[in-house]
Enzyme design. Structure first.
Site, PDB file in Angstrom:
ATOM      1  N   ARG A  35      -9.233 -59.302 -46.966  1.00  0.00           N
ATOM      2  CA  ARG A  35      -8.931 -60.632 -47.481  1.00  0.00           C
ATOM      3  C   ARG A  35      -8.778 -60.630 -49.007  1.00  0.00           C
ATOM      4  O   ARG A  35      -7.871 -61.239 -49.578  1.00  0.00           O
ATOM      5  CB  ARG A  35     -10.067 -61.572 -47.037  1.00  0.00           C
ATOM      6  N   ARG A  55      -2.448 -71.009 -44.896  1.00  0.00           N
ATOM      7  CA  ARG A  55      -3.624 -70.161 -45.145  1.00  0.00           C
ATOM      8  C   ARG A  55      -4.435 -70.717 -46.307  1.00  0.00           C
ATOM      9  O   ARG A  55      -3.895 -71.341 -47.210  1.00  0.00           O
ATOM     10  CB  ARG A  55      -3.211 -68.727 -45.463  1.00  0.00           C
ATOM     11  N   ILE A  56      -5.728 -70.437 -46.232  1.00  0.00           N
ATOM     12  CA  ILE A  56      -6.619 -70.889 -47.295  1.00  0.00           C
ATOM     13  C   ILE A  56      -6.548 -69.878 -48.437  1.00  0.00           C
ATOM     14  O   ILE A  56      -6.695 -68.667 -48.230  1.00  0.00           O
ATOM     15  CB  ILE A  56      -8.056 -71.023 -46.749  1.00  0.00           C
ATOM     16  N   LEU A  57      -6.305 -70.405 -49.616  1.00  0.00           N
ATOM     17  CA  LEU A  57      -6.192 -69.542 -50.794  1.00  0.00           C
ATOM     18  C   LEU A  57      -7.568 -69.186 -51.326  1.00  0.00           C
ATOM     19  O   LEU A  57      -8.529 -69.957 -51.179  1.00  0.00           O
ATOM     20  CB  LEU A  57      -5.406 -70.270 -51.883  1.00  0.00           C
ATOM     21  N   ASN A  93      -0.583 -79.576 -53.200  1.00  0.00           N
ATOM     22  CA  ASN A  93      -0.461 -79.413 -51.749  1.00  0.00           C
ATOM     23  C   ASN A  93      -0.008 -80.731 -51.149  1.00  0.00           C
ATOM     24  O   ASN A  93      -0.358 -81.805 -51.653  1.00  0.00           O
ATOM     25  CB  ASN A  93      -1.825 -79.029 -51.154  1.00  0.00           C
ATOM     26  N   HIS A  95      -0.248 -82.819 -47.542  1.00  0.00           N
ATOM     27  CA  HIS A  95      -1.052 -82.803 -46.311  1.00  0.00           C
ATOM     28  C   HIS A  95      -0.679 -84.016 -45.456  1.00  0.00           C
ATOM     29  O   HIS A  95      -0.586 -85.139 -45.983  1.00  0.00           O
ATOM     30  CB  HIS A  95      -2.548 -82.840 -46.665  1.00  0.00           C
ATOM     31  N   ASP A 126      -8.064 -77.541 -55.204  1.00  0.00           N
ATOM     32  CA  ASP A 126      -9.222 -76.939 -55.865  1.00  0.00           C
ATOM     33  C   ASP A 126      -9.808 -75.899 -54.923  1.00  0.00           C
ATOM     34  O   ASP A 126      -9.133 -75.452 -53.994  1.00  0.00           O
ATOM     35  CB  ASP A 126     -10.230 -78.016 -56.317  1.00  0.00           C
ATOM     36  N   ASP A 183      -8.284 -79.041 -48.804  1.00  0.00           N
ATOM     37  CA  ASP A 183      -7.802 -80.431 -48.698  1.00  0.00           C
ATOM     38  C   ASP A 183      -8.716 -81.439 -49.400  1.00  0.00           C
ATOM     39  O   ASP A 183      -8.862 -82.577 -48.960  1.00  0.00           O
ATOM     40  CB  ASP A 183      -7.623 -80.835 -47.215  1.00  0.00           C
TER      41      ASP A 183
END
Ligand code: GRF
Length: 206
Positions: free
Chosen positions: A70, A96-98, A110, A112, A144, A148
């Protein structure tokens, strides 16, 4: 706003996509005061990459499967994005989560498909339908280190119809996204977004 670099216009925008890329298309078609210089994806088959290529925009793929772990994926993605020297990164259906350091390095927006903080995560539209809400919508927010949860730039409501399916509701939400996201990106490109804690203030234009 926080595009504090001394960048000359047009601002350089990198867009991250995982899917069809209809929001990327809206950005490509809009007058942003900035230029999409790279579309990058975690999926080689993402439709957004073809849209970018058709518009003459560079593309890149950073697949987690090609990275040993990761942390290596985080680092490689940040390298690829950083090489494009963006003033702003936009997550347009990036699933994907950064890593936490990404938004510290790059100002990142972002989009959403819900009225956050309701229905965060990857299943916002079916979850809103299942909950029985009468109104949902879309949110554009700064990213951040939490998923979300970053400061909200703009939101717009979309009524839920009694006979909606996830697909019909998502289509109406996306029609709003295609207007709201470019508008927010344009504000950022014109230095009109100021973040104060959780609050984003829209500054007057020239
Ligand atoms: C959008 O609805 C966005 O809100 C969500 O993923 C969807 C991406 O759609 N995060 P597209 O790839 O831009 O068509």
């Amino acid at each position: 706003m926080l595009l504090t670099t001394q960048a000359k216009r047009p601002r350089r925008i990198v867009v991250l996509v995982s899917g069809a890329g209809s929001n990327l298309q809206a950005l490509l078609d809009a007058d942003l005061g900035g230029r999409v210089v790279l579309a990058a994806s975690d999926r080689a088959g993402a439709g957004g990459l073809a849209r970018a290529a058709a518009a003459g925009v560079d593309t890149a793929v950073v697949t987690p499967g090609d990275c040993p772990d990761r942390a290596a994926w985080d680092a490689r993605l940040a390298d690829v994005v950083g090489a494009a020297q963006p003033d702003l990164v936009v997550l347009a259906g990036f699933m994907r989560i950064l890593g936490a350091q990404f938004p510290q390095r790059f100002p990142t927006l972002n989009v959403h498909p819900s009225l956050l903080p309701a229905f965060p995560g990857a299943h916002a539209v079916p979850e809103a339908l299942a909950w029985g809400v009468k109104v949902t919508g879309c949110t554009v927010h700064f990213v951040d280190e939490q998923v979300d949860q970053g400061p909200i730039v703009a939101q717009e409501a979309v009524p839920v119809k009694p006979d909606d399916t996830p697909a019909t509701l998502h289509a109406r939400i996306q029609a709003v996204e295609h207007r709201l996201l470019p508008a927010c990106v344009a504000l950022a490109c014109h230095d009109r977004l100021a973040i104060h804690g959780r609050h984003v203030k829209v500054l007057p234009g020239d």
